[in-house]
Design an enzyme around this catalytic site. Structure first.
Site, PDB file in Angstrom:
ATOM      1  CG  ASP A   1      -6.821   5.854   6.474  1.00 50.27           C
ATOM      2  OD1 ASP A   1      -7.878   6.035   7.097  1.00 50.27           O
ATOM      3  OD2 ASP A   1      -5.997   4.988   6.791  1.00 50.27           O
TER       4      ASP A   1
ATOM      5  CG  ASP B   1     -11.426   4.183  12.008  1.00 54.00           C
ATOM      6  OD1 ASP B   1     -10.696   5.026  11.456  1.00 54.00           O
ATOM      7  OD2 ASP B   1     -11.219   2.964  11.910  1.00 54.00           O
TER       8      ASP B   1
ATOM      9  CB  CYS C   1      10.363 -10.866 -10.848  1.00 55.15           C
ATOM     10  SG  CYS C   1       9.288  -9.527 -11.377  1.00 55.15           S
TER      11      CYS C   1
ATOM     12  CB  CYS D   1       8.487  -6.506 -13.191  1.00 51.31           C
ATOM     13  SG  CYS D   1       9.837  -5.884 -12.175  1.00 51.31           S
TER      14      CYS D   1
ATOM     15  CB  CYS E   1      13.147  -8.327 -12.268  1.00 53.68           C
ATOM     16  SG  CYS E   1      12.577  -7.812 -10.643  1.00 53.68           S
TER      17      CYS E   1
HETATM   18 ZN   LIG Z   1      10.343  -7.608 -10.749  1.00 49.88          ZN
END
Ligand SMILES: [Zn+2]
Length: 497
Positions: free
Chosen positions: A84, A119, A274, A276, A279
């Site tokens: 960016d 921009d 969760c 993952c 977690c």
């Molecule tokens: Zn998680």
């Protein structure tokens, strides 16, 4: 560089392959923002979550690192890299102390795979003159950068931003001009960050629709600052291909824990909803007790897993032709997504236009309530029906709530036009009833009043557009509360509806 091949389509969304110098990017894709100066999360962390694309800021690299060499080697990273330009810093701090030409020239030295000119973001200004100015400046800056863009086009895919803020006429104008400039192979919609932060998703839907419906279908399309997993599916349905955001880390610094449906504060959670790697290993209490830096890092990593998971869900839904059902499901996760869903229904004709006629792996069209009346398959049926000519003076209508052959008495079919009355669709010619999408449609056994009301209206409209002399209606007691009649004048049925 910059070839974009569309592999699968659903609604106006697509799975595509974008050719870059550092490999093929499968879209929809998310670019996590890397801050080159302050990084609780390393690029290695991002790769370990499964992302293959990142975005960083050429303005910050120039200001704090200053090296003029391939950014891949500065960052020790060999996958897809986007830069960016500092436009976001303009949005935050007003002007910055470098010019468009400086930044574009610097980006050509950094050799990212995808790069954005400097921009002028419109933001959410309520001053239309100011908004017009940002659009015009962005257009002239894109022209001003053409020389550098042309010279580096074999290595870099250049992005032409679309501005206009909340002014949809300006977005349309900006989109058309950007699309015409052939130096730029990718387009991007700017300024939506503030709307996302405020959960104002409905105006965002308008902005995306307005820009996407005014540019070439074949160009990849980016949404700047698109960091809320809650809105991804809606944006993809309208044709957005890529997203970038720092939300995963900004939220983490604030102890905000993303899920695919909502955002929690860490202290609100007794359990992590969760699985993952973060977690699975820790409880919210464990994380709460950690030193601040570690806490932020773990929440940020979890947030990245959630974003990745959401992108995968969207891709799988798209591939199965279930994107409409997916956004319908997302609608009920928050009043803002409900608003987004209702707004996207305003554009159901646009969604229908690009939705593929024949779907490869369709497993069933799930119809729920009156929102399902906006599905492309249902809208398309009206066109199909309008093309079918009346062949006989007698009409036979059957209602069927089973997939078995609904016609018990073939006597009724002789010398008559035969239609199945099917909720959501209306009158379906008997000879196509066993084809897609009618036969694959699954609906509740009790149909909502709104849908029945719509069905009766469709039936009335059908009868008023044709000149049948007699009508028979059979098996519609349960759905329409109309007793069977045989060979009666059409008005008799109209009075009963
Ligand atoms: Zn998680």
């Amino acid at each position: 560089m910059g070839d974009f091949e569309i592999k699968d389509e659903d609604l106006a969304g697509r799975i595509g392959i974008l050719e870059t110098k550092h490999g093929k990017l499968e879209t929809p894709a998310f670019f996590p923002v890397i801050n080159p100066v302050k990084n609780e999360i390393t690029i290695q962390d991002i790769l370990s979550v499964g992302f293959e694309s990142i975005i960083t800021n050429a303005f910050l690299i120039k200001k704090y690192i200053g090296k003029e060499e391939d950014l891949h080697s500065i960052l020790n990273y060999n996958k897809i890299l986007m830069t960016d330009s500092g436009a976001y810093q303009i949005l935050q701090y007003g002007d910055i102390d470098v010019s468009n030409v400086d930044i574009v020239n610097y980006e050509t030295k950094l050799k990212p795979d995808i790069a954005v000119i400097l921009d002028i973001p419109t933001g959410l200004t309520e001053d239309k003159k100011e908004a017009e100015k940002s659009v015009e400046s962005t257009i002239s800056r894109a022209k001003e950068a053409s020389k550098f863009v042309e010279l580096s086009k074999d290595e870099i895919i250049w992005v032409h931003p679309i501005q206009g803020g909340m002014y949809l006429d300006l977005i349309e104008y900006s989109a058309r001009i950007a699309d015409m400039n052939q130096d730029y192979k990718m387009l991007a919609l700017g300024s939506p960050t503030v709307l996302m932060q405020r959960y104002e998703y409905a105006p965002l839907i308008d902005m995306i629709y307005k820009s996407k419906s005014n540019v070439s279908r074949g160009k990849p399309f980016h949404l700047f600052g698109g960091g809320h997993p809650h809105i991804f599916a809606f944006a993809v349905a309208l044709g957005v291909d890529t997203f970038d955001s720092a939300s995963y880390i900004l939220y983490a610094r604030d102890h905000r824990y993303m899920t695919r449906e909502r955002v929690y504060r860490l202290e609100e959670l007794d359990y992590f909803p969760c699985s993952c790697p973060i977690c699975s290993r820790y409880s919210p209490k464990d994380v709460m007790e950690m030193p601040e830096e570690q806490k932020v890092r773990l929440i940020a990593l979890h947030n990245l897993y959630v974003i990745k998971e959401e992108i995968n869900y969207i891709k799988q839904s798209l591939k199965e032709g279930r994107l409409f059902e997916y956004i319908q499901q997302k609608a009920y996760s928050h009043p803002s997504t409900f608003e987004a869903f209702r707004r996207i229904l305003n554009y159901s004709k646009y969604l229908e236009k690009y939705d593929p006629r024949v779907k490869g792996e369709v497993k069933g069209v799930f119809l729920f309530d009156n929102s399902s009346l906006h599905r492309p398959e249902v809208i398309r049926h009206a066109y199909t029906l309008s093309k079918i000519k009346q062949r006989s003076k007698a009409l036979v209508l059957y209602c069927s709530d089973s997939k078995d052959n609904p016609l018990k008495n073939t006597e009724d079919m002789k010398n008559a036009d035969v239609y199945i009355v099917l909720p959501f669709y209306g009158c379906v010619p008997y000879n196509v009833f066993f084809t897609y999408p009618y036969f694959q449609s699954e609906m509740p056994s009790t149909i909502d009043k709104d849908v029945i009301y719509d069905l009766k209206n469709k039936l009335k409209e059908f009868l008023s557009q044709r000149s049948y002399e007699t009508v028979s209606i059979i098996g519609c007691e349960k759905i329409l509360h109309v007793d069977s009649i045989r060979g009666a004048p059409v008005n008799l049925l109209l009075n009963k509806l």
